[in-house]
Motif scaffolding. Structure first.
Motif, PDB file in Angstrom:
ATOM      1  N   LYS A 133       9.003  -8.088  39.206  1.00 59.61           N
ATOM      2  CA  LYS A 133       8.450  -6.903  39.667  1.00 59.61           C
ATOM      3  C   LYS A 133       9.289  -6.189  40.716  1.00 59.61           C
ATOM      4  O   LYS A 133       8.943  -4.917  40.679  1.00 59.61           O
ATOM      5  CB  LYS A 133       7.189  -7.806  40.488  1.00 59.61           C
ATOM      6  CG  LYS A 133       6.121  -8.150  39.484  1.00 59.61           C
ATOM      7  CD  LYS A 133       4.661  -8.358  40.251  1.00 59.61           C
ATOM      8  CE  LYS A 133       4.992  -9.850  40.800  1.00 59.61           C
ATOM      9  NZ  LYS A 133       3.551 -10.270  41.441  1.00 59.61           N
ATOM     10  N   ASP A 155      -1.770 -11.492  41.463  1.00 59.04           N
ATOM     11  CA  ASP A 155      -0.323 -12.496  41.203  1.00 59.04           C
ATOM     12  C   ASP A 155      -0.769 -13.303  40.250  1.00 59.04           C
ATOM     13  O   ASP A 155       0.010 -13.673  39.434  1.00 59.04           O
ATOM     14  CB  ASP A 155      -0.411 -13.090  42.652  1.00 59.04           C
ATOM     15  CG  ASP A 155       0.349 -12.484  43.752  1.00 59.04           C
ATOM     16  OD1 ASP A 155       1.049 -11.435  43.250  1.00 59.04           O
ATOM     17  OD2 ASP A 155       0.106 -12.823  45.018  1.00 59.04           O
ATOM     18  N   SER A 156      -2.113 -13.965  40.015  1.00 57.62           N
ATOM     19  CA  SER A 156      -2.321 -14.876  38.933  1.00 57.62           C
ATOM     20  C   SER A 156      -2.431 -14.155  37.603  1.00 57.62           C
ATOM     21  O   SER A 156      -2.014 -15.015  36.547  1.00 57.62           O
ATOM     22  CB  SER A 156      -3.894 -15.262  39.305  1.00 57.62           C
ATOM     23  OG  SER A 156      -4.031 -16.251  40.377  1.00 57.62           O
ATOM     24  N   ASN A 200       7.307 -12.279  36.820  1.00 57.25           N
ATOM     25  CA  ASN A 200       7.578 -13.054  38.029  1.00 57.25           C
ATOM     26  C   ASN A 200       7.902 -12.116  39.304  1.00 57.25           C
ATOM     27  O   ASN A 200       7.950 -10.790  38.870  1.00 57.25           O
ATOM     28  CB  ASN A 200       8.486 -14.161  37.934  1.00 57.25           C
ATOM     29  CG  ASN A 200       9.831 -13.423  37.405  1.00 57.25           C
ATOM     30  OD1 ASN A 200      10.521 -12.551  37.714  1.00 57.25           O
ATOM     31  ND2 ASN A 200      10.458 -14.263  36.391  1.00 57.25           N
ATOM     32  N   ALA A 201       8.120 -12.751  40.547  1.00 50.87           N
ATOM     33  CA  ALA A 201       8.231 -11.658  41.546  1.00 50.87           C
ATOM     34  C   ALA A 201       9.595 -10.951  41.484  1.00 50.87           C
ATOM     35  O   ALA A 201       9.736  -9.638  41.985  1.00 50.87           O
ATOM     36  CB  ALA A 201       8.232 -12.678  42.742  1.00 50.87           C
ATOM     37  N   GLU A 234      -4.466 -11.949  45.251  1.00 47.94           N
ATOM     38  CA  GLU A 234      -4.188 -13.120  44.807  1.00 47.94           C
ATOM     39  C   GLU A 234      -4.524 -13.005  43.198  1.00 47.94           C
ATOM     40  O   GLU A 234      -4.081 -13.653  42.405  1.00 47.94           O
ATOM     41  CB  GLU A 234      -5.090 -14.200  45.389  1.00 47.94           C
ATOM     42  CG  GLU A 234      -4.359 -14.503  47.086  1.00 47.94           C
ATOM     43  CD  GLU A 234      -4.921 -13.642  47.785  1.00 47.94           C
ATOM     44  OE1 GLU A 234      -4.565 -13.521  49.017  1.00 47.94           O
ATOM     45  OE2 GLU A 234      -5.931 -12.487  47.551  1.00 47.94           O
ATOM     46  N   ASP A 250      -0.457 -11.850  37.005  1.00 46.07           N
ATOM     47  CA  ASP A 250       1.186 -11.528  36.585  1.00 46.07           C
ATOM     48  C   ASP A 250       1.665 -12.965  35.944  1.00 46.07           C
ATOM     49  O   ASP A 250       2.339 -12.815  35.162  1.00 46.07           O
ATOM     50  CB  ASP A 250       1.946 -11.283  37.988  1.00 46.07           C
ATOM     51  CG  ASP A 250       1.402  -9.703  38.217  1.00 46.07           C
ATOM     52  OD1 ASP A 250       0.919  -9.026  37.307  1.00 46.07           O
ATOM     53  OD2 ASP A 250       1.658  -9.382  39.243  1.00 46.07           O
ATOM     54  N   ARG A 251       1.288 -13.947  36.651  1.00 43.72           N
ATOM     55  CA  ARG A 251       1.929 -15.353  36.226  1.00 43.72           C
ATOM     56  C   ARG A 251       1.266 -15.825  34.621  1.00 43.72           C
ATOM     57  O   ARG A 251       2.108 -16.107  33.861  1.00 43.72           O
ATOM     58  CB  ARG A 251       1.632 -16.520  37.014  1.00 43.72           C
ATOM     59  CG  ARG A 251       2.217 -16.415  38.409  1.00 43.72           C
ATOM     60  CD  ARG A 251       1.870 -17.763  38.949  1.00 43.72           C
ATOM     61  NE  ARG A 251       0.389 -18.154  39.416  1.00 43.72           N
ATOM     62  CZ  ARG A 251       0.021 -17.458  40.675  1.00 43.72           C
ATOM     63  NH1 ARG A 251       0.849 -16.820  41.361  1.00 43.72           N
ATOM     64  NH2 ARG A 251      -1.361 -17.642  41.001  1.00 43.72           N
ATOM     65  N   ASN A 268      -4.370  -2.481  42.894  1.00 46.44           N
ATOM     66  CA  ASN A 268      -5.239  -3.733  42.788  1.00 46.44           C
ATOM     67  C   ASN A 268      -6.555  -3.364  42.256  1.00 46.44           C
ATOM     68  O   ASN A 268      -7.475  -4.170  42.533  1.00 46.44           O
ATOM     69  CB  ASN A 268      -5.392  -4.346  44.074  1.00 46.44           C
ATOM     70  CG  ASN A 268      -4.342  -5.115  44.647  1.00 46.44           C
ATOM     71  OD1 ASN A 268      -3.234  -5.243  44.001  1.00 46.44           O
ATOM     72  ND2 ASN A 268      -4.359  -5.419  45.792  1.00 46.44           N
TER      73      ASN A 268
END
Length: 354
Positions: free
Chosen positions: A64, A51-52, A60-61, A48, A54-55, A34
């Motif tokens: 990953k 995750d943002s 996507n999950a 968070e 990555d979008r 992170n």
């Protein structure tokens, strides 16, 4: 709201808003754990934020998980940086980074469709709207942290009560403008009488989105607001949506989306259930072995869209959980508007053969 109060609220926002910076997305390189690198800087980030990020690069999950299982965390780091560079080859994305001054972490990243809109320019726009239209600024709500945003509402001095034909529903209308770093939105609001004891709720209706605030953009908005058609069309559309919502049952999918919006606004799970009964409805279908998550759009809920909409707007208007100008009231109102304005999942038919 008088001029001095408006100026004071502007100052409160500008002195408390969390730091923001516009960068190219490919300037950020993931270092692992992170942490991002930007030039010689190492920037810790929240989960968070990752995750943002990555979008934004299209990771996507499921991808990953597959890369992590095949190549470990180092492989995932390399793949994330590869996607970041590849996604920006043809045209570099520009984003707004927001950092927490308390933890010194990156907390949010938002893509710019055009250019960054400074809040100072938005405040100038609000004053131009008031000066050019004669509308009065009567309310300002804002959030200064990970998701900075402002909503300014104007009362319409030419507004008058409108009967929509239901006996209990009367409207007075006004306008609001919303700011986020990447967009300014313009819309209507309506104050609606819903009870003979005088209780009212506030309904909101977004009309336009602007991704820059140039001179021509501002001029077009002012011309729009000075025309009678803007307000007449808004009331007519609201009346049409209301009539459809009254006779249309809500689906479990629609209930679930609004339930999640309540949770995102910080509403406790039990209170969110008490408002719309989404978990209760899911449980009822499960007890009859009829529930499948993928079928929620075809599963009829216990009430109409209009009843659910009224629950949400009444909560957004009257809850004592939040201060009167808390931006979360606008978040719930916006969720209610999305429910009302979307094409319903459950279609209503006239059937003489049943």
């Amino acid at each position: 709201m008088n001029e001095s109060t408006f100026q004071r609220k502007q100052l409160q926002f500008l002195t408390s808003v969390w730091p923001q910076r516009v960068v190219r997305l490919d300037q950020l390189q993931y270092a692992g754990s992170n942490v991002f690198r930007m030039g010689d800087l190492e920037l810790p980030a929240t989960a968070e934020f990752v995750d943002s990020f990555d979008r934004l690069i299209g990771l996507n999950a499921r991808q990953k998980q597959a890369v992590r299982e095949a190549s470990g965390e180092e492989g995932l780091t390399n793949f994330r940086n590869y996607l970041d560079v590849a996604d920006n080859i043809s045209e570099a994305k520009r984003v707004v980074l927001v950092a927490s001054p308390k933890t010194r972490q990156l907390v949010s990243v938002r893509a710019l469709a055009n250019r960054y809109i400074p809040p100072q320019l938005f405040f100038e726009f609000a004053e131009i709207v008031a000066d050019e239209t004669g509308f009065d600024i009567y309310e300002m709500r804002y959030s200064t942290q990970a998701d900075p945003r402002i909503t300014i509402s104007f009362s319409n001095p030419h507004s008058h009560p409108l009967n929509l034909g239901r006996g209990e529903d009367f409207l007075t209308d006004g306008i609001f403008i919303e700011w986020r770093p990447e967009v300014v939105r313009l819309g209507h609001y309506y104050v609606r009488l819903v009870c003979t004891n005088g209780q009212t709720v506030r309904d909101t209706h977004r009309d336009y989105s602007l991704y820059q605030l140039g001179t021509d953009d501002i001029r077009k908005i002012i011309e729009l607001l000075k025309g009678k058609e803007f307000f007449a069309a808004g009331v007519e559309e609201f009346a049409s949506l209301m009539r459809t919502a009254e006779r249309t049952r809500i689906s479990l999918s629609e209930m679930g989306k609004v339930h999640n919006a309540l949770l995102s606004a910080g509403v406790a799970p039990q209170l969110a259930n008490d408002l719309l009964h989404y978990p209760d409805a899911v449980k009822a279908y499960q007890q009859r072995n009829l529930y499948c998550k993928g079928d929620e759009r075809q599963l009829v809920g216990p009430t109409t869209i209009w009843d659910a909409y009224n629950e949400l707007t009444a909560f957004a208007t009257h809850t004592d959980l939040w201060a009167p100008h808390d931006i979360r009231r606008a978040d719930v109102a916006n969720a209610a508007w999305r429910l009302l304005s979307k094409e319903p999942d459950i279609q209503t038919y006239c059937n003489i053969f049943e």
